[in-house]
Design an enzyme around this catalytic site. Sequence first.
Site, short mmCIF file in Angstrom:
data_model
loop_
_atom_site.label_atom_id
_atom_site.label_comp_id
_atom_site.label_asym_id
_atom_site.label_seq_id
_atom_site.Cartn_x
_atom_site.Cartn_y
_atom_site.Cartn_z
N HIS A 14 54.41 8.71 26.22
CA HIS A 14 55.30 8.53 27.38
C HIS A 14 56.73 8.55 26.86
O HIS A 14 57.27 7.53 26.42
CB HIS A 14 54.97 7.20 28.08
CG HIS A 14 55.77 6.96 29.33
ND1 HIS A 14 55.30 6.13 30.34
CD2 HIS A 14 56.98 7.42 29.74
CE1 HIS A 14 56.21 6.09 31.32
NE2 HIS A 14 57.25 6.85 30.97
N HIS A 16 60.45 10.69 27.68
CA HIS A 16 61.26 11.69 28.40
C HIS A 16 62.25 12.26 27.40
O HIS A 16 63.09 11.52 26.88
CB HIS A 16 62.00 11.03 29.56
CG HIS A 16 61.08 10.36 30.54
ND1 HIS A 16 60.64 10.98 31.68
CD2 HIS A 16 60.47 9.14 30.51
CE1 HIS A 16 59.82 10.16 32.34
NE2 HIS A 16 59.70 9.04 31.65
N HIS A 194 53.78 8.78 36.92
CA HIS A 194 54.36 7.44 36.85
C HIS A 194 53.90 6.71 38.12
O HIS A 194 54.05 7.24 39.24
CB HIS A 194 55.88 7.49 36.88
CG HIS A 194 56.53 7.86 35.57
ND1 HIS A 194 56.23 9.00 34.89
CD2 HIS A 194 57.48 7.21 34.84
CE1 HIS A 194 56.97 9.04 33.79
NE2 HIS A 194 57.74 7.98 33.74
N GLU A 197 55.26 1.12 38.20
CA GLU A 197 56.36 0.63 37.37
C GLU A 197 57.16 -0.32 38.25
O GLU A 197 57.12 -1.53 38.05
CB GLU A 197 57.23 1.81 36.88
CG GLU A 197 58.46 1.39 36.08
CD GLU A 197 59.40 2.57 35.73
OE1 GLU A 197 59.28 3.66 36.33
OE2 GLU A 197 60.27 2.37 34.85
N ASP A 275 59.48 5.63 26.28
CA ASP A 275 60.05 6.04 27.56
C ASP A 275 61.37 6.81 27.38
O ASP A 275 61.38 8.03 27.42
CB ASP A 275 60.24 4.83 28.48
CG ASP A 275 60.18 5.18 29.96
OD1 ASP A 275 59.92 6.34 30.30
OD2 ASP A 275 60.40 4.27 30.79
N ASP A 276 62.48 6.07 27.21
CA ASP A 276 63.81 6.68 27.04
C ASP A 276 64.52 5.93 25.91
O ASP A 276 65.41 5.12 26.16
CB ASP A 276 64.60 6.56 28.35
CG ASP A 276 63.90 7.25 29.50
OD1 ASP A 276 63.98 8.48 29.59
OD2 ASP A 276 63.23 6.55 30.29
N1 HPA Z 1 60.56 5.97 35.36
C1 HPA Z 1 60.82 6.92 36.25
N2 HPA Z 1 61.55 7.98 35.97
C2 HPA Z 1 62.02 8.12 34.72
C3 HPA Z 1 61.78 7.18 33.77
C4 HPA Z 1 61.00 6.05 34.10
O1 HPA Z 1 60.72 5.15 33.30
N3 HPA Z 1 62.41 7.60 32.65
C5 HPA Z 1 62.99 8.79 32.93
N4 HPA Z 1 62.75 9.11 34.19
ZN ZN Z 2 58.90 7.21 32.09
#
Ligand code: HPA
Ligand code: ZN
Length: 334
Positions: A14, A16, A194, A197, A275-276
């Site tokens: 996971h 991006h 996703h 969350e 994630d990021d």
């Molecule tokens: N959630 C939704 N969109 C996203 C995320 C995330 O964690 N990271 C980058 N785009």
């Molecule tokens: Zn994500």
Amino acid sequence: MEQFIQGMPKAELHLHIEGTLEPELMFEIGERNGVSIPFASVDEVRKAYEFTDLQSFLDIYYAGANVLLKEQDFYDMTWAYLQRVHAQNVRHVEIFFDPQTHTDRGVPFETVITGIHRALEDADRQLGISSRIIMCFLRHLSGEAALATLEQALPFKHLIVGVGLDSSEVGHPPSKFTAAFDRARDEGFLTVAHAGEEGPPAYIWEALDLLHAKRIDHGVRCVEDDELVDRLRQERIPLTVCPLSNVKLCVYDRMEDHSLKRLLDAGLCATVNSDDPAYFGGYMNENFLAAQRGLDLTRDEVVTLARNAFEATFLEPARRDALLKELDDYVAAG
Ligand code: HPA
Ligand code: ZN
């Protein structure tokens, strides 16, 4: 424990790729492309990374992506990420990209996918990291826009293993994308999404029933629904959990409150991911370590998280089994 996590072979599922753009590289690429950033310095960019929820992050994340115009930009961003995770003993990555973030600014789909793919090929050869690419639809845009993006992707189908769904979750349920995902599966793409969350457990049900998701990205809110937890366990649906992201975006106030330990206790196939990482304060090792410390995870639990990730990859069985053996050998030696 820190040393054990550092040396442990890991898979990231996971991630991006636009979320790996560190402020230094953002400035460098912005300058060479003549694209200005709404910040005066690298320090000012980092100071702006005080998020209150998913949307407050996305606003800054999309602004940062504006500097990316050329194939080399996508290559450089992807290569920088791969070098970092290589130093963390990450052995396999499945990375998301958001084509619409770029095509809606006039950057051709081909430019984006070619730059990312070239870096992944170099990582396979030079760093021994295997990879897959997953294309995400932006859920704040329409189902029709997702279908149009899918059409643009077809000439590059051989480079893309699956489709996913990201961006602003609440108010944009998986059901909005049933047609696009139906078409994607007809074309042979695997599907992930996703869900859970910020959105409710109902969105996880929809991702499974309507989009036929093979994995749920985040999914941490499933613990609010016992029947859903049973289903995720019975069908062994992996959850790609991102501990630092969830705390940074205030899904949980503190790591101590994170549901990851409850997911493991319930027997779910939970994994740890970043994630990021340029925005949330850590790559794979930092995520493992923060979760281990916050939740007081045992060494066995840490190993289970890593094993779950290798089992949940979209790899061919030979490579998957070889990586599982690497992990077993590491644990046996430690
Ligand atoms: N959630 C939704 N969109 C996203 C995320 C995330 O964690 N990271 C980058 N785009
Ligand atoms: Zn994500």
